[in-house]
Motif scaffolding. Structure first.
Motif, PDB file in Angstrom:
ATOM      1  N   THR A 322       1.073  -1.476   0.094  1.00 14.90           N
ATOM      2  CA  THR A 322       0.200  -0.465   0.173  1.00 14.90           C
ATOM      3  C   THR A 322       0.946   1.036  -0.074  1.00 14.90           C
ATOM      4  OG1 THR A 322      -1.630  -1.631   0.877  1.00 14.90           O
ATOM      5  CG2 THR A 322      -1.744   1.517   1.116  1.00 14.90           C
ATOM      6  N   SER A 323       1.405   1.251   1.077  1.00 12.14           N
ATOM      7  CA  SER A 323       3.047   2.954   1.017  1.00 12.14           C
ATOM      8  C   SER A 323       3.672   2.824   0.036  1.00 12.14           C
ATOM      9  CB  SER A 323       3.196   2.617   2.060  1.00 12.14           C
ATOM     10  OG  SER A 323       4.443   1.483   2.129  1.00 12.14           O
ATOM     11  N   ARG A 324       4.075   1.756  -0.489  1.00 12.56           N
ATOM     12  CA  ARG A 324       4.420   1.450  -2.484  1.00 12.56           C
ATOM     13  C   ARG A 324       3.532   2.205  -3.429  1.00 12.56           C
ATOM     14  NH1 ARG A 324       5.808  -3.650  -0.989  1.00 12.56           N
ATOM     15  NH2 ARG A 324       7.908  -3.598   0.528  1.00 12.56           N
ATOM     16  N   ASN A 325       2.738   1.864  -3.674  1.00 14.42           N
ATOM     17  CA  ASN A 325       1.516   2.798  -4.252  1.00 14.42           C
ATOM     18  C   ASN A 325       1.446   4.360  -4.526  1.00 14.42           C
ATOM     19  OD1 ASN A 325       1.260  -0.510  -5.170  1.00 14.42           O
ATOM     20  ND2 ASN A 325      -0.738  -0.605  -4.353  1.00 14.42           N
ATOM     21  N   GLN A 326       0.934   4.034  -3.362  1.00 13.61           N
ATOM     22  CA  GLN A 326       0.663   5.395  -2.868  1.00 13.61           C
ATOM     23  C   GLN A 326       2.827   6.637  -2.934  1.00 13.61           C
ATOM     24  OE1 GLN A 326       0.027   5.032   1.714  1.00 13.61           O
ATOM     25  NE2 GLN A 326      -2.043   5.074   1.274  1.00 13.61           N
ATOM     26  N   PHE A 327       3.814   5.809  -2.692  1.00 15.15           N
ATOM     27  CA  PHE A 327       4.766   6.598  -2.817  1.00 15.15           C
ATOM     28  C   PHE A 327       5.199   6.358  -4.582  1.00 15.15           C
ATOM     29  CE2 PHE A 327       9.255   6.411  -4.308  1.00 15.15           C
ATOM     30  CZ  PHE A 327       9.483   7.589  -3.382  1.00 15.15           C
ATOM     31  N   CYS A 328       4.543   5.656  -5.486  1.00 14.90           N
ATOM     32  CA  CYS A 328       4.662   5.954  -7.150  1.00 14.90           C
ATOM     33  C   CYS A 328       4.226   6.816  -7.478  1.00 14.90           C
ATOM     34  CB  CYS A 328       3.898   3.907  -6.961  1.00 14.90           C
ATOM     35  SG  CYS A 328       5.736   2.712  -7.165  1.00 14.90           S
ATOM     36  N   GLN A 329       2.187   6.755  -6.683  1.00 11.20           N
ATOM     37  CA  GLN A 329       1.791   8.192  -7.160  1.00 11.20           C
ATOM     38  C   GLN A 329       1.846   9.658  -7.095  1.00 11.20           C
ATOM     39  OE1 GLN A 329      -1.750   7.252  -5.454  1.00 11.20           O
ATOM     40  NE2 GLN A 329      -2.385   4.952  -6.032  1.00 11.20           N
ATOM     41  N   PRO A 333       5.473  10.072 -13.903  1.00 16.93           N
ATOM     42  CA  PRO A 333       4.840   8.975 -14.660  1.00 16.93           C
ATOM     43  C   PRO A 333       5.756   7.840 -14.633  1.00 16.93           C
ATOM     44  CG  PRO A 333       3.446  10.412 -15.388  1.00 16.93           C
ATOM     45  CD  PRO A 333       4.546  10.908 -14.431  1.00 16.93           C
ATOM     46  N   GLN A 334       7.007   8.486 -15.319  1.00 14.85           N
ATOM     47  CA  GLN A 334       8.142   7.497 -16.101  1.00 14.85           C
ATOM     48  C   GLN A 334       8.893   6.622 -14.711  1.00 14.85           C
ATOM     49  OE1 GLN A 334      11.021   8.958 -18.195  1.00 14.85           O
ATOM     50  NE2 GLN A 334      12.095   7.609 -18.551  1.00 14.85           N
ATOM     51  N   ILE A 335       9.024   7.153 -13.611  1.00  8.99           N
ATOM     52  CA  ILE A 335       9.125   6.774 -12.345  1.00  8.99           C
ATOM     53  C   ILE A 335       8.664   6.009 -11.626  1.00  8.99           C
ATOM     54  CG2 ILE A 335      10.700   7.380 -10.442  1.00  8.99           C
ATOM     55  CD1 ILE A 335      12.283   8.247 -12.279  1.00  8.99           C
ATOM     56  N   GLY A 336       7.041   6.477 -11.879  1.00  9.25           N
ATOM     57  CA  GLY A 336       6.257   5.394 -11.155  1.00  9.25           C
ATOM     58  C   GLY A 336       6.111   4.054 -11.460  1.00  9.25           C
TER      59      GLY A 336
END
Length: 344
Positions: A322-329, A333-336
């Protein structure tokens, strides 16, 4: 350069207003042993770099190394060994650190001297005429290092599809930079007496993961291959600073917040940069280590090698999906997308 024939008179030959940048001393001398002389130097001029020349095979290198000695040159040494010390000292003074920080670093009791085994392997790796088979034999004497080299050489995430159990093939696949960094981190266990083998392995494993992640991100962003290797090296070698701090008795959970040497900088990364220069690595690599704690806006693309490592370190700190998904958001976009596709 000043040359002193009587070791007991060294202080009279030094201008107190201009401490020497480097003092080299033989070990076996009349009236005063070289290790004792360097102990006096460390007390009087803590920021001076200290090197010991020795042909005494009756004393172990670890016994001679410590807070008073930065370099040990076993006899017979070559011109390149001597140049290595001079070049390293020059780079130390180019590091962007305060005099107070230099004094503190120079006096750290847990600061390791480069083990001779690592020095010989790295010398062979840097020699353009060295035989790969000879290097493979040297490496094969260290089973833990062989296992890790083969693991990396068979990693799909480093771009290797075919499996191999050959040390020579592994050396050719990984190249000198990665092999040297891995050998240094793995074999450095011998200089840390207070860090268990299991803890040493855990710290190196974490930095291996950080190094692989950082290099893959840099490749994704189109960074030149030579810079990708520098990023990998800086990320992996950052393990050394953590190992030194653990050797000093600091709990693992407290290492990240420790900033006592240079205000605003992580002790672990400052120590790493200092050790890397002492061990003959370039100023560029040491600076990447220092830059790897420079925060950036998550929505922007990293502009330097250090910033890429910092970003990967932040992702690794996320302890749940969950925290990884929130971080990626929060990322560009290219990094996420890159982090979302990275396997845990």
């Amino acid at each position: 350069m000043d040359f002193i024939s009587d070791p007991t008179c060294w202080q009279q030959s030094v201008d107190p207003s201009a401490p020497p940048e480097l003092i080299l001393s033989d070990l076996l001398m009349p009236k005063l042993q070289g290790d004792e002389l360097l102990k006096q130097v460390a007390t009087r001029y803590p920021s001076t770099v200290r090197a010991l020349i020795t042909g005494d095979s009756s004393r172990d290198i670890p016994e001679l190394a410590g807070a008073n000695v930065h370099f040990i040159l076993p006899k017979p040494f070559t011109e390149s060994d001597f140049s290595y010390v001079l070049d390293s000292v020059e780079r130390l003074y180019d590091l962007p650190l305060s005099d107070k920080a230099r004094n503190q670093l120079a006096g750290l009791e847990a600061l390791p001297v480069l083990p001779s085994r690592i020095r010989k392997i790295n010398q062979a790796l840097r020699d353009p005429d060295a035989d790969v088979g000879h290097i493979a034999l040297m490496v094969s004497e260290e089973p833990a290092l062989v296992a890790r080299l083969l693991q990396l050489a068979n990693s799909a995430y480093l771009g290797f599809g075919k499996q191999t159990m050959s040390v020579e093939v592994a050396l050719n696949r990984l190249g000198t930079t990665v092999t040297s960094a891995l050998a240094t981190c793995m074999l450095a266990q011998k200089v840390f007496s207070q860090v268990s083998a299991q803890e040493h392995q855990s710290i190196v494993d974490q930095h291996l993961k950080l190094a692989g992640l950082s290099r893959n991100l840099s490749e994704q962003l189109g960074v030149a291959k030579a810079h990708q290797e520098s990023i990998y090296l800086a990320a992996l070698m950052s393990a050394l600073g953590e190992l030194v701090i653990r050797e000093m008795g600091t709990h693992q959970q407290d290492i990240e917040s420790l900033s006592t040497i240079e205000p605003g900088r992580s002790d672990a990364l400052v120590i790493t940069s200092y050790i890397l220069i002492l061990w003959g690595y370039s100023l560029e690599i040491a600076q990447i280590v220092l830059e790897s704690e420079e925060e950036i806006e998550l929505t922007t693309l990293p502009q330097s090698e250090g910033q890429m490592i910092w970003l990967c370190r932040q992702w690794m700190k996320q302890d749940s999906q969950t925290s990884r998904n929130q971080f990626c958001q929060q990322l560009a976009p290219q990094i996420g997308h890159f982090f979302q596709d990275w396997p845990e």
